[in-house]
Design an enzyme around this catalytic site. Sequence first.
Site: not given
Length: 300
Positions: A147, A22
Amino acid sequence: MTCASNSNSFLNKAIEFPSPAKINLFLHIVGQREDGYHNLETLFQFIDHSDTLTLTATETPDIELLTPIDGVNNDDNLIVKAARLLKNRSNTDLGVKISINKILPMGGGLGGGSSNAATVLVALNLLWQCEFSLSELSSLGLSLGADVPIFIHGFSAFAQGVGDHLTAIKPQESWYLITKPECSISTKEIFTAVDLPRNTKKLDPTALNTSDFVTESFHNDCQTLVIKQYPEVAKLLAWLVEYAPSRMTGTGACVFTQFSSYQEARSLQAKLPKGISSFVAQGLNKSPLCSVIAKLSLSE
């Protein structure tokens, strides 16, 4: 919850799952909580560059990581932690053998470890037939790292809180040159630093009515601190911004540079200074893991 083992068509089959990176298109720190965690406003987008995890569900109860990562004790590895967590919560008698083809850099801000943990939770939820919801898996994942939930939900999103309150947003799927200087950065080191900015004003919701977030309206609060402490990152960023919009992702050390085409990204990659590792990737608003899980679910 007890996972099903009778008539499980996935047993003893080696199946590959992507574990994508990401980037944080921006990362604003809007406060610090009493528990020490920070309240964030950040925009996550996936990129088409992934580790690959191969999982084989077994009838024996052992959790085996066949490809240990150099410098990381198995007991501290998020892959193993995620598998053990799901096994304990589900009370399954099944086990798993896991191997990883690791291409995402550690200490880069690309979320590799969190992505690995999320892929294990989502994959084993299917392979062990546990039937936890994505929301339940995200709650489990949050205990492993802030995350992890975004990788479980699998869509680009504006995240608030510690990163667990997600609102789906579709930024433009730009091309990026991802670069990493010869250093790795500890997330804990950055978030515990005394001079880290912690009082950025919360965004007006209308600010999100755009598809381009690599503009002066947004920033990464960790970047100013990192470039003070890591001259390698400062030098790289200064060089990149002369060519195209560039920003650090997460707590670094990776930097992304935004382009409208693959050819433009490759052109700058060819000019990079020596000692800089790099790859070109496209932004994705849906994780490739979602498609793999959907196909396997249909094949049951």
